[in-house]
Scaffold this active site. Sequence first.
Site, PDB file in Angstrom:
ATOM      1  CE  LYS A   1     -14.010  -2.619   0.517  1.00  0.00           C
ATOM      2  NZ  LYS A   1     -12.878  -2.449   1.422  1.00  0.00           N
TER       3      LYS A   1
ATOM      4  CE  LYS B   1      -4.351  -1.685   1.836  1.00  0.00           C
ATOM      5  NZ  LYS B   1      -5.431  -1.526   2.821  1.00  0.00           N
TER       6      LYS B   1
ATOM      7  CE  LYS C   1      -7.226  -7.573  -1.804  1.00  0.00           C
ATOM      8  NZ  LYS C   1      -7.396  -7.441  -0.350  1.00  0.00           N
TER       9      LYS C   1
END
Length: 335
Positions: free
Chosen positions: A197, A111, A194
């Site tokens: 959202k 991230k 993956k």
Amino acid sequence: MQRVFSGIQPSGIPTLGNYLGAIRNWVTLQDNHECLWCVVDLHAITAWQDPAALRRQSLEMAATLLACGVDPVNHILFLQSGVRAHAQLAWIFNCVARLGWLNRMTQFKDKAGKDRENASAGLYVYPNLMAADIHAYHATRVPVGDDQRQHLELANDIAQKFNHDYGVDFFPNIEPVILGPAARVMSLRDGTKKMSKSDPSDQSRINLNDDADTIALKIRRAKTDPLPLPSEVDGLADRPEARNLVGIYAALTDTDHASVLRAHGGQGFGPFKNALADLLVQKLAPISAETNRLLGDENALIAILQSGAERAAAIADPIVSEAERLVGFVGLRRG
Ligand code: AMP
Ligand code: TRP
């Protein structure tokens, strides 16, 4: 009865990955566990969230969970920011966890990306807050997607170090619950990534509120290879996109890759994608209709979450007060 805790971030519209990898399993666990389901808004702000969007998405996430079958009466559904115990215990855990442990977390590396210096401090200590979410309730079973396994190991390391340092047996060991053929649903654009959202491309995912035409279009455009579907599972090796679509089909029909291939092996992707799109529409349309109905009465929705937060706090507050006493805090009464 064992206590279950799980959380989901309100950082976007929930996806098919959230549904198959998490939410659907939550509903099953309700049959024989005492469950706490938490929309983790404190975790969401570890990355920038527009305030109006965060508010809307928190309510949308709660409504979606209810529409998928989360039971707010026999179990507990709430927003993380509504129960102060999470942040209080997280601070203690910030002082228990070691920097070396956090440095090994692959989700932080993913991230934060290349611009690590500019990541929030919250993103770095995200796993400590997650450990606090679970341990504040002495929960012992935690359903998550495969990607969260490392965070649960860290939560156990934190519990062990706390117990060791303070000479107690206070926080129990927690056990990940990772279920189903679609524990990891992949992006429709790249079978090695993956489904998320927060992916910039909306074409990479099925949102639980996509309408029938959007679902059909996204599946038709999903990346595949030129070969027909194999008839054996071995034939899916090195074909991540094919494996993903077959896995989604298997999960939605409660079977496995092998039986989907028995029925569809040898077919080209055209007919298989049509069957998959029909199946998705059939499963997701009732969920999105019910989500919209719930969002139509915001006060009623907030009342459900308010009651959930009060019942959650009644469990967590005494546990976190005891942790504070063990640490040596005098323990003034709070107004
Ligand atoms: P998040 O969307 O990161 O807040 O994740 C909420 C829950 O959904 C966690 O249990 C995740 O492991 C699970 N999850 C998220 N994306 C996927 C995916 N693509 N496949 C399977 N599970 C997922
Ligand atoms: N980190 C989890 C995710 O992104 C969400 C989460 C927060 C969670 N707190 C939790 C999951 C506690 C299980 C238990 O998927």
